[in-house]
Design a protein around this motif. Structure first.
Motif, PDB file in Angstrom:
ATOM      1  N   VAL A  51       0.843  -1.205   0.000  1.00 48.38           N
ATOM      2  CA  VAL A  51       0.000   0.000   0.000  1.00 48.38           C
ATOM      3  C   VAL A  51       0.873   1.248   0.000  1.00 48.38           C
ATOM      4  N   LEU A  52       1.948   1.231   0.772  1.00 46.80           N
ATOM      5  CA  LEU A  52       2.866   2.367   0.789  1.00 46.80           C
ATOM      6  C   LEU A  52       3.521   2.566  -0.573  1.00 46.80           C
ATOM      7  N   ALA A  53       3.917   1.469  -1.213  1.00 41.74           N
ATOM      8  CA  ALA A  53       4.519   1.561  -2.547  1.00 41.74           C
ATOM      9  C   ALA A  53       3.529   2.123  -3.563  1.00 41.74           C
ATOM     10  N   ALA A  54       2.291   1.659  -3.506  1.00 41.39           N
ATOM     11  CA  ALA A  54       1.267   2.170  -4.430  1.00 41.39           C
ATOM     12  C   ALA A  54       1.024   3.657  -4.190  1.00 41.39           C
ATOM     13  N   ASN A  55       0.976   4.058  -2.923  1.00 43.13           N
ATOM     14  CA  ASN A  55       0.780   5.481  -2.617  1.00 43.13           C
ATOM     15  C   ASN A  55       1.944   6.329  -3.114  1.00 43.13           C
ATOM     16  N   ILE A  56       3.157   5.848  -2.940  1.00 44.73           N
ATOM     17  CA  ILE A  56       4.330   6.608  -3.399  1.00 44.73           C
ATOM     18  C   ILE A  56       4.314   6.757  -4.916  1.00 44.73           C
ATOM     19  N   VAL A  57       3.996   5.675  -5.626  1.00 42.21           N
ATOM     20  CA  VAL A  57       3.948   5.740  -7.097  1.00 42.21           C
ATOM     21  C   VAL A  57       2.848   6.693  -7.557  1.00 42.21           C
ATOM     22  N   LEU A  58       1.683   6.591  -6.956  1.00 40.49           N
ATOM     23  CA  LEU A  58       0.571   7.459  -7.369  1.00 40.49           C
ATOM     24  C   LEU A  58       0.830   8.926  -7.043  1.00 40.49           C
ATOM     25  N   VAL A  59       1.426   9.206  -5.902  1.00 36.64           N
ATOM     26  CA  VAL A  59       1.755  10.598  -5.557  1.00 36.64           C
ATOM     27  C   VAL A  59       2.843  11.133  -6.493  1.00 36.64           C
ATOM     28  N   ALA A  60       3.816  10.291  -6.826  1.00 36.56           N
ATOM     29  CA  ALA A  60       4.858  10.724  -7.766  1.00 36.56           C
ATOM     30  C   ALA A  60       4.268  11.032  -9.138  1.00 36.56           C
ATOM     31  N   ILE A  61       3.327  10.212  -9.588  1.00 42.16           N
ATOM     32  CA  ILE A  61       2.662  10.478 -10.867  1.00 42.16           C
ATOM     33  C   ILE A  61       1.816  11.745 -10.765  1.00 42.16           C
ATOM     34  N   GLY A  62       1.077  11.875  -9.675  1.00 42.14           N
ATOM     35  CA  GLY A  62       0.189  13.022  -9.502  1.00 42.14           C
ATOM     36  C   GLY A  62       0.911  14.346  -9.389  1.00 42.14           C
ATOM     37  N   ILE A  63       2.137  14.324  -8.906  1.00 39.57           N
ATOM     38  CA  ILE A  63       2.922  15.562  -8.806  1.00 39.57           C
ATOM     39  C   ILE A  63       3.864  15.702  -9.994  1.00 39.57           C
ATOM     40  N   GLY A  64       4.481  14.592 -10.410  1.00 32.33           N
ATOM     41  CA  GLY A  64       5.503  14.646 -11.452  1.00 32.33           C
ATOM     42  C   GLY A  64       4.989  14.988 -12.834  1.00 32.33           C
ATOM     43  N   VAL A  65       3.920  14.354 -13.253  1.00 31.61           N
ATOM     44  CA  VAL A  65       3.405  14.598 -14.608  1.00 31.61           C
ATOM     45  C   VAL A  65       2.925  16.039 -14.781  1.00 31.61           C
ATOM     46  N   PRO A  66       2.124  16.598 -13.846  1.00 31.57           N
ATOM     47  CA  PRO A  66       1.761  18.010 -14.015  1.00 31.57           C
ATOM     48  C   PRO A  66       2.963  18.957 -13.945  1.00 31.57           C
ATOM     49  N   LEU A  67       3.967  18.598 -13.153  1.00 32.28           N
ATOM     50  CA  LEU A  67       5.167  19.428 -13.079  1.00 32.28           C
ATOM     51  C   LEU A  67       5.917  19.431 -14.410  1.00 32.28           C
ATOM     52  N   VAL A  68       6.050  18.258 -15.016  1.00 36.65           N
ATOM     53  CA  VAL A  68       6.740  18.160 -16.310  1.00 36.65           C
ATOM     54  C   VAL A  68       5.946  18.854 -17.411  1.00 36.65           C
ATOM     55  N   THR A  69       4.629  18.667 -17.420  1.00 32.10           N
ATOM     56  CA  THR A  69       3.836  19.320 -18.461  1.00 32.10           C
ATOM     57  C   THR A  69       3.822  20.843 -18.282  1.00 32.10           C
ATOM     58  N   SER A  70       3.835  21.312 -17.052  1.00 29.16           N
ATOM     59  CA  SER A  70       3.907  22.758 -16.820  1.00 29.16           C
ATOM     60  C   SER A  70       5.258  23.317 -17.259  1.00 29.16           C
ATOM     61  N   ALA A  71       6.325  22.574 -17.000  1.00 31.38           N
ATOM     62  CA  ALA A  71       7.651  23.014 -17.448  1.00 31.38           C
ATOM     63  C   ALA A  71       7.724  23.048 -18.974  1.00 31.38           C
ATOM     64  N   ALA A  72       7.121  22.065 -19.626  1.00 26.91           N
ATOM     65  CA  ALA A  72       7.109  22.055 -21.093  1.00 26.91           C
ATOM     66  C   ALA A  72       6.298  23.228 -21.636  1.00 26.91           C
ATOM     67  N   ARG A  73       5.162  23.516 -20.999  1.00 31.02           N
ATOM     68  CA  ARG A  73       4.356  24.666 -21.427  1.00 31.02           C
ATOM     69  C   ARG A  73       5.137  25.964 -21.244  1.00 31.02           C
ATOM     70  N   LEU A  74       5.830  26.077 -20.123  1.00 34.69           N
ATOM     71  CA  LEU A  74       6.627  27.272 -19.859  1.00 34.69           C
ATOM     72  C   LEU A  74       7.751  27.415 -20.884  1.00 34.69           C
ATOM     73  N   ALA A  75       8.373  26.301 -21.268  1.00 40.35           N
ATOM     74  CA  ALA A  75       9.425  26.350 -22.279  1.00 40.35           C
ATOM     75  C   ALA A  75       8.874  26.792 -23.628  1.00 40.35           C
ATOM     76  N   ILE A  76       7.710  26.299 -23.982  1.00 38.38           N
ATOM     77  CA  ILE A  76       7.102  26.700 -25.259  1.00 38.38           C
ATOM     78  C   ILE A  76       6.753  28.186 -25.236  1.00 38.38           C
ATOM     79  N   LEU A  77       6.195  28.638 -24.129  1.00 44.34           N
ATOM     80  CA  LEU A  77       5.866  30.064 -24.033  1.00 44.34           C
ATOM     81  C   LEU A  77       7.117  30.926 -24.036  1.00 44.34           C
TER      82      LEU A  77
END
Length: 91
Positions: A51-77
């Motif tokens: 359960v801890l492993a699943a929570n860590i993976v899901l939190v990493a996805i939930g924070i990491g993917v929006p962070l990467v997409t925001s950085a990509a948007r910022l780079a394009i802008l």
């Protein structure tokens, strides 16, 4: 073209966050339900790691993917001022 990419990046980031949040709530809800239903201490010892492993993976996805997409948007802008071919074209 970059309007489409920017919109796609933003929607992908929010979609990943939403699904990850739903996953965390689902994993923890099912775990809590099972623990309250069975009332066995051995389940806590057996399920803590997965359960801890699943929570860590899901939190990493939930924070990491929006962070990467925001950085990509910022780079394009940011490239709009440097590369004249990148501009918002009315659709």
């Amino acid at each position: 073209m970059d309007v489409t990419v920017l919109t796609w990046l933003q929607s992908t980031g929010w979609r990943a966050f939403t699904w990850a949040l739903a996953g965390v709530l689902l994993v923890n809800g099912v775990t809590l339900f099972a623990l309250l239903w069975k009332r066995e201490r051995s389940l806590v010892n057996a399920w803590t790691g997965p359960v801890l492993a699943a929570n860590i993976v899901l939190v990493a996805i939930g924070i990491g993917v929006p962070l990467v997409t925001s950085a990509a948007r910022l780079a394009i802008l940011g490239m709009r001022g440097v590369i004249p071919a990148i501009a918002i074209l009315p659709q």
